[in-house]
Design a protein around this motif. Structure first.
Motif, PDB file in Angstrom:
ATOM      1  N   ASP A 195      12.607  31.864   9.925  1.00 13.80           N
ATOM      2  CA  ASP A 195      12.804  30.768  10.671  1.00 13.80           C
ATOM      3  C   ASP A 195      11.561  30.353  11.376  1.00 13.80           C
ATOM      4  O   ASP A 195      11.336  30.930  12.430  1.00 13.80           O
ATOM      5  CB  ASP A 195      14.107  30.757  11.472  1.00 13.80           C
ATOM      6  CG  ASP A 195      14.272  29.436  12.253  1.00 13.80           C
ATOM      7  OD1 ASP A 195      13.625  28.492  12.373  1.00 13.80           O
ATOM      8  OD2 ASP A 195      15.221  29.293  13.318  1.00 13.80           O
ATOM      9  N   ASN A 196      10.779  29.660  11.055  1.00 13.62           N
ATOM     10  CA  ASN A 196       9.579  29.453  11.784  1.00 13.62           C
ATOM     11  C   ASN A 196       9.630  28.801  13.099  1.00 13.62           C
ATOM     12  O   ASN A 196       8.675  29.335  14.071  1.00 13.62           O
ATOM     13  CB  ASN A 196       8.440  28.331  11.203  1.00 13.62           C
ATOM     14  CG  ASN A 196       7.875  29.098   9.823  1.00 13.62           C
ATOM     15  OD1 ASN A 196       7.087  29.944   9.722  1.00 13.62           O
ATOM     16  ND2 ASN A 196       8.409  28.464   8.625  1.00 13.62           N
ATOM     17  N   PHE A 197      10.543  28.179  13.503  1.00 12.22           N
ATOM     18  CA  PHE A 197      10.608  27.576  14.886  1.00 12.22           C
ATOM     19  C   PHE A 197      11.254  28.952  15.646  1.00 12.22           C
ATOM     20  O   PHE A 197      10.651  28.915  16.920  1.00 12.22           O
ATOM     21  CB  PHE A 197      11.771  26.616  14.853  1.00 12.22           C
ATOM     22  CG  PHE A 197      12.107  25.886  16.180  1.00 12.22           C
ATOM     23  CD1 PHE A 197      11.461  24.639  16.418  1.00 12.22           C
ATOM     24  CD2 PHE A 197      12.786  26.239  16.976  1.00 12.22           C
ATOM     25  CE1 PHE A 197      11.337  24.142  17.818  1.00 12.22           C
ATOM     26  CE2 PHE A 197      12.903  25.808  18.332  1.00 12.22           C
ATOM     27  CZ  PHE A 197      12.361  24.509  18.579  1.00 12.22           C
ATOM     28  N   PHE A 220      10.016  31.903  15.157  1.00 15.00           N
ATOM     29  CA  PHE A 220       8.996  32.681  15.609  1.00 15.00           C
ATOM     30  C   PHE A 220       8.020  32.028  16.845  1.00 15.00           C
ATOM     31  O   PHE A 220       8.052  32.777  17.927  1.00 15.00           O
ATOM     32  CB  PHE A 220       8.023  32.360  14.475  1.00 15.00           C
ATOM     33  CG  PHE A 220       8.539  33.504  13.298  1.00 15.00           C
ATOM     34  CD1 PHE A 220       9.503  33.177  12.489  1.00 15.00           C
ATOM     35  CD2 PHE A 220       7.602  34.596  13.202  1.00 15.00           C
ATOM     36  CE1 PHE A 220       9.894  34.198  11.375  1.00 15.00           C
ATOM     37  CE2 PHE A 220       7.911  35.690  12.067  1.00 15.00           C
ATOM     38  CZ  PHE A 220       8.949  35.045  11.429  1.00 15.00           C
ATOM     39  N   VAL A 221       7.678  30.796  16.790  1.00 16.89           N
ATOM     40  CA  VAL A 221       6.871  30.159  17.672  1.00 16.89           C
ATOM     41  C   VAL A 221       7.714  29.804  18.933  1.00 16.89           C
ATOM     42  O   VAL A 221       7.205  29.973  20.131  1.00 16.89           O
ATOM     43  CB  VAL A 221       6.653  28.642  17.057  1.00 16.89           C
ATOM     44  CG1 VAL A 221       5.639  27.923  18.009  1.00 16.89           C
ATOM     45  CG2 VAL A 221       5.784  28.998  15.812  1.00 16.89           C
ATOM     46  N   SER A 222       9.002  29.487  18.962  1.00 12.68           N
ATOM     47  CA  SER A 222       9.641  29.455  20.257  1.00 12.68           C
ATOM     48  C   SER A 222       9.829  30.678  21.033  1.00 12.68           C
ATOM     49  O   SER A 222       9.435  30.818  22.282  1.00 12.68           O
ATOM     50  CB  SER A 222      11.009  28.871  19.994  1.00 12.68           C
ATOM     51  OG  SER A 222      11.676  29.954  19.553  1.00 12.68           O
ATOM     52  N   GLN A 223       9.700  31.745  20.526  1.00 12.89           N
ATOM     53  CA  GLN A 223       9.843  33.220  21.053  1.00 12.89           C
ATOM     54  C   GLN A 223       8.456  33.370  21.837  1.00 12.89           C
ATOM     55  O   GLN A 223       8.212  33.851  22.948  1.00 12.89           O
ATOM     56  CB  GLN A 223      10.183  34.353  20.122  1.00 12.89           C
ATOM     57  CG  GLN A 223      11.921  34.060  19.981  1.00 12.89           C
ATOM     58  CD  GLN A 223      12.378  35.354  19.438  1.00 12.89           C
ATOM     59  OE1 GLN A 223      12.311  36.424  19.636  1.00 12.89           O
ATOM     60  NE2 GLN A 223      12.654  35.177  17.926  1.00 12.89           N
ATOM     61  N   HIS A 236       8.773  39.109  11.055  1.00 15.75           N
ATOM     62  CA  HIS A 236       9.656  38.756  10.027  1.00 15.75           C
ATOM     63  C   HIS A 236      10.845  39.803   9.945  1.00 15.75           C
ATOM     64  O   HIS A 236      10.566  40.908  10.421  1.00 15.75           O
ATOM     65  CB  HIS A 236       9.090  38.846   8.716  1.00 15.75           C
ATOM     66  CG  HIS A 236       7.820  37.681   8.487  1.00 15.75           C
ATOM     67  ND1 HIS A 236       8.435  36.513   8.010  1.00 15.75           N
ATOM     68  CD2 HIS A 236       6.710  37.468   8.744  1.00 15.75           C
ATOM     69  CE1 HIS A 236       7.442  35.754   7.768  1.00 15.75           C
ATOM     70  NE2 HIS A 236       6.568  36.376   8.372  1.00 15.75           N
ATOM     71  N   ASP A 237      12.106  39.201   9.784  1.00 17.73           N
ATOM     72  CA  ASP A 237      12.896  40.203   9.435  1.00 17.73           C
ATOM     73  C   ASP A 237      13.025  40.417   7.863  1.00 17.73           C
ATOM     74  O   ASP A 237      13.827  40.165   7.184  1.00 17.73           O
ATOM     75  CB  ASP A 237      14.486  39.353   9.587  1.00 17.73           C
ATOM     76  CG  ASP A 237      15.486  40.329   9.949  1.00 17.73           C
ATOM     77  OD1 ASP A 237      15.473  41.297   9.087  1.00 17.73           O
ATOM     78  OD2 ASP A 237      16.476  39.919   9.978  1.00 17.73           O
ATOM     79  N   LEU A 269      17.425  30.772   6.602  1.00 17.28           N
ATOM     80  CA  LEU A 269      16.285  31.320   7.201  1.00 17.28           C
ATOM     81  C   LEU A 269      16.675  32.383   8.401  1.00 17.28           C
ATOM     82  O   LEU A 269      17.736  32.171   9.087  1.00 17.28           O
ATOM     83  CB  LEU A 269      15.929  30.012   8.301  1.00 17.28           C
ATOM     84  CG  LEU A 269      15.359  28.774   7.414  1.00 17.28           C
ATOM     85  CD1 LEU A 269      14.906  27.752   8.347  1.00 17.28           C
ATOM     86  CD2 LEU A 269      14.328  29.309   6.574  1.00 17.28           C
ATOM     87  N   PHE A 270      16.084  33.351   8.436  1.00 20.23           N
ATOM     88  CA  PHE A 270      16.169  34.356   9.349  1.00 20.23           C
ATOM     89  C   PHE A 270      15.428  34.322  10.652  1.00 20.23           C
ATOM     90  O   PHE A 270      14.259  33.901  10.512  1.00 20.23           O
ATOM     91  CB  PHE A 270      16.199  35.716   8.810  1.00 20.23           C
ATOM     92  CG  PHE A 270      17.143  36.024   7.555  1.00 20.23           C
ATOM     93  CD1 PHE A 270      18.500  36.395   8.120  1.00 20.23           C
ATOM     94  CD2 PHE A 270      16.975  35.948   6.336  1.00 20.23           C
ATOM     95  CE1 PHE A 270      19.227  36.653   7.487  1.00 20.23           C
ATOM     96  CE2 PHE A 270      17.861  35.901   5.709  1.00 20.23           C
ATOM     97  CZ  PHE A 270      19.293  36.748   5.867  1.00 20.23           C
ATOM     98  N   PRO A 271      15.769  34.668  11.690  1.00 19.37           N
ATOM     99  CA  PRO A 271      14.989  34.497  12.838  1.00 19.37           C
ATOM    100  C   PRO A 271      14.115  35.560  12.984  1.00 19.37           C
ATOM    101  O   PRO A 271      14.215  36.590  12.458  1.00 19.37           O
ATOM    102  CB  PRO A 271      16.099  34.411  14.366  1.00 19.37           C
ATOM    103  CG  PRO A 271      17.305  35.271  13.648  1.00 19.37           C
ATOM    104  CD  PRO A 271      17.352  34.861  12.213  1.00 19.37           C
ATOM    105  N   ALA A 272      13.126  35.263  13.958  1.00 22.89           N
ATOM    106  CA  ALA A 272      12.125  36.383  14.410  1.00 22.89           C
ATOM    107  C   ALA A 272      12.857  37.204  15.241  1.00 22.89           C
ATOM    108  O   ALA A 272      13.440  37.085  16.078  1.00 22.89           O
ATOM    109  CB  ALA A 272      10.654  35.925  14.716  1.00 22.89           C
TER     110      ALA A 272
END
Lengths: 341, 341
Positions: free
Chosen positions: A163-165, A167-170, A300-301, A330-333
DNA sequence: TCTATGTCTTAACGCGCGTAAAGTTTTTAT
DNA sequence: ATAAAAACTTTACGCGCGTTAAGACATAGA
């Protein structure tokens, strides 16, 4: 130790009829335990193995699984390929690994060759922007395919990725929380659709937090990201084109180049007092731990992306190539704090 | 566009008999130009391709070539694999890439599976010390095999690799010429036979130059060289176990870890005045350009190693698996001066 | 034009195994 | 113990193509 030529011969030596032996090789549990024992006993004495070509010719579905990645010289893909391979083997399949090496023609050729292998299924991480959509679509129509890592809208029976969002949001939120909001450092024309999603996520998150986004686009083509990041960073840093004291790179390989440039220019990167710049990134590349300074990044997970990819493919295979609907997982970062930011 | 089932059908549609079509696919030049044209014309209209399983079943020798590397997550092997793949394709073969992932069992399994693929030949970069000699020997007896990168005495029809002495003598001589003679930094029990040769070369060169060799051995198993180098360097540097102000690492991946440790400890590495340590290495890893500082190293002659490997294999294949004698070809290194030494 | 050579067609067999049908034996259940 | 079910054996065909042998045909050289 006699050399066994074919199943006929082996069947005779084991005292079992050939059709039963054939059945055994298809599924050892499909025969009576006593006959299974007799076969396996003979198997130890004679070391026979069915001819894979004859087997595959007569089965409409082989036990082969194709794994295609866009660029194997990137250890990220090498690692994920390793996981995928092992999962396939554990499930009794035969994985075949291919790399597109960043070239459309090669990707197409690989899919072409794969098709004539009649694989049970294919795990495909496409090149992305430069993929030949039509070719991939045609391929997916004939072969059960799960896309991973980078999504091509509507293609394949399913997509599994990160989940690219997330990644970036974190990374953005972390950097903003602990200092100045970051600029975003990326390639002008990224090969990978994930890059576009990351940029959009960056803009969205910055706006939500009430900051103005700054995007630094550097020139460069192909998959030599470190080189591109290095050259781009040298240019930006020398021209003092950096508006902020913190930078978020689109991916770790660009960041590796960026950090090298900083080092060369004597710019201290990190979160300690004597540092003038903070650099974070996305991916958690295998080498991110060994950059100077070590790279703060969103990981990445791996396990879940790879694990779910093969699970989905196996499900797809069992359902004879058809799933109810195309799913996108989608997996979160996971934020990995190191020294660079 | 009708779907063609088999060669019979395609032959009928093209107006040529099946045996002739079969001949064509074996070698397009073996048929008369006019018939070749007719076949190729039909080929464009109908997009037929022979069933590879049926083809391979009936040919004693397939057009498959196996490429086996010890650890694909190491970009060095990924790069060389890329070159090998492309050379095979260019020569009309079908390369299949496998990675042993640093495990003996996997290496054996791969060779096992490869054997039942009846490949025309195999390019094998063995694990080295932990390889199962007996298994590889048995394999080589049945399949034309060229070893590359790391040699196993007497195994395979030929070996192609790099001249470890050339690597080390160049780096040692350079460092000695421009400063203090280096200590040698390596793993205590290296997986790769090249490492042992490099140590021996180091000792020999140092003695020839009239210096006392210093060897620093660090603990660690497996293929996580950066990690091992990093941990080992931290220990050595903190304990002030370093007797010299210059270090030669056995390979670049160890050096990457070493440099990261130096950075963390605030040790300035390089050849400028404010630096207290010089670090050089061997391999010219794809990432060596982006370490901090960039890594002075001895580069493999990638192109020649890969090129000669495939040439030798093709020669071997044409000679039906037998060469006059087992040759060992070693290519010298090329010194790459960067900032670390 | 005729012959020698090379190339094609037709027919047929073989590769090693999947698989189906019919009959036999073994196992399981009652 | 007996009937039903399960597993096995025998026989035989098919998969798609390699390959061979015999004969028909086309091409080149004289």
């Amino acid at each position: 130790m006699t050399k066994i030529k074919n199943m006929e011969e082996f069947a005779a030596l084991s005292g079992i009829s050939r059709p039963t032996v054939s059945k055994y090789f298809h599924d050892p549990d499909s025969v009576r335990p006593t006959t299974r024992a007799r076969i396996e006993e003979a198997l130890e004495r004679f070391d026979y193995r069915p001819n894979i070509y004859a087997v595959n010719q007569n089965r409409k579905l082989t036990k082969n699984i194709g794994i295609v990645v866009p660029y194997l010289a990137d250890p990220f893909f090498a690692e994920i390929a390793r996981y995928l391979e092992q999962s396939c083997i554990a499930a009794g399949y035969r994985p075949f690994l291919f790399s597109s090496h960043g070239e459309q023609k090669l990707e197409n050729d690989i899919l072409d060759g794969l098709q004539s292998m009649k694989p049970a299924g294919v795990l495909l991480a496409p090149l992305g922007r430069i993929s030949d959509r039509a070719a991939i679509e045609k391929f997916c129509a004939d072969v059960p395919t799960v896309l991973f890592d980078s999504n091509l809208d509507g293609l394949g029976a399913a997509f599994v990725g990160s989940d690219n969002f997330s990644f970036v949001s974190q990374t953005v939120e972390y950097m903003t929380r602990t200092g100045e909001p970051p600029s975003f450092f990326e390639m002008r024309t990224p090969a990978n659709p994930n890059a576009n999603r990351r940029r959009k996520a960056y803009v969205a998150v910055m706006e939500r937090l009430g900051f103005e986004p700054h995007i630094i686009k550097v020139d460069g083509k192909g998959w030599a990201f470190e080189e591109i990041g290095h050259r781009g960073a040298m240019k930006v840093l020398e021209e003092r084109g950096l508006k902020t004291d913190s930078v978020l790179c689109s991916n770790d390989r660009l960041a590796i180049g960026f950090l090298a440039a900083c080092f060369e220019l004597g710019i201290r990167v990190g979160r300690t007092d004597e540092c003038t710049l903070r650099v974070a990134s996305n991916d958690d590349h295998p080498f991110a731990k060994f950059t100077c300074p070590s790279l703060t990044t969103a990981a990445h997970d791996y396990d879940n992306v790879a694990g779910r990819s093969v699970e989905t493919l196996f499900e797809l295979i069992e359902n004879e190539g058809k799933l109810n609907s195309r799913t996108e997982t989608l997996f979160p970062a996971r934020l990995v704090l190191r020294d660079s930011a």
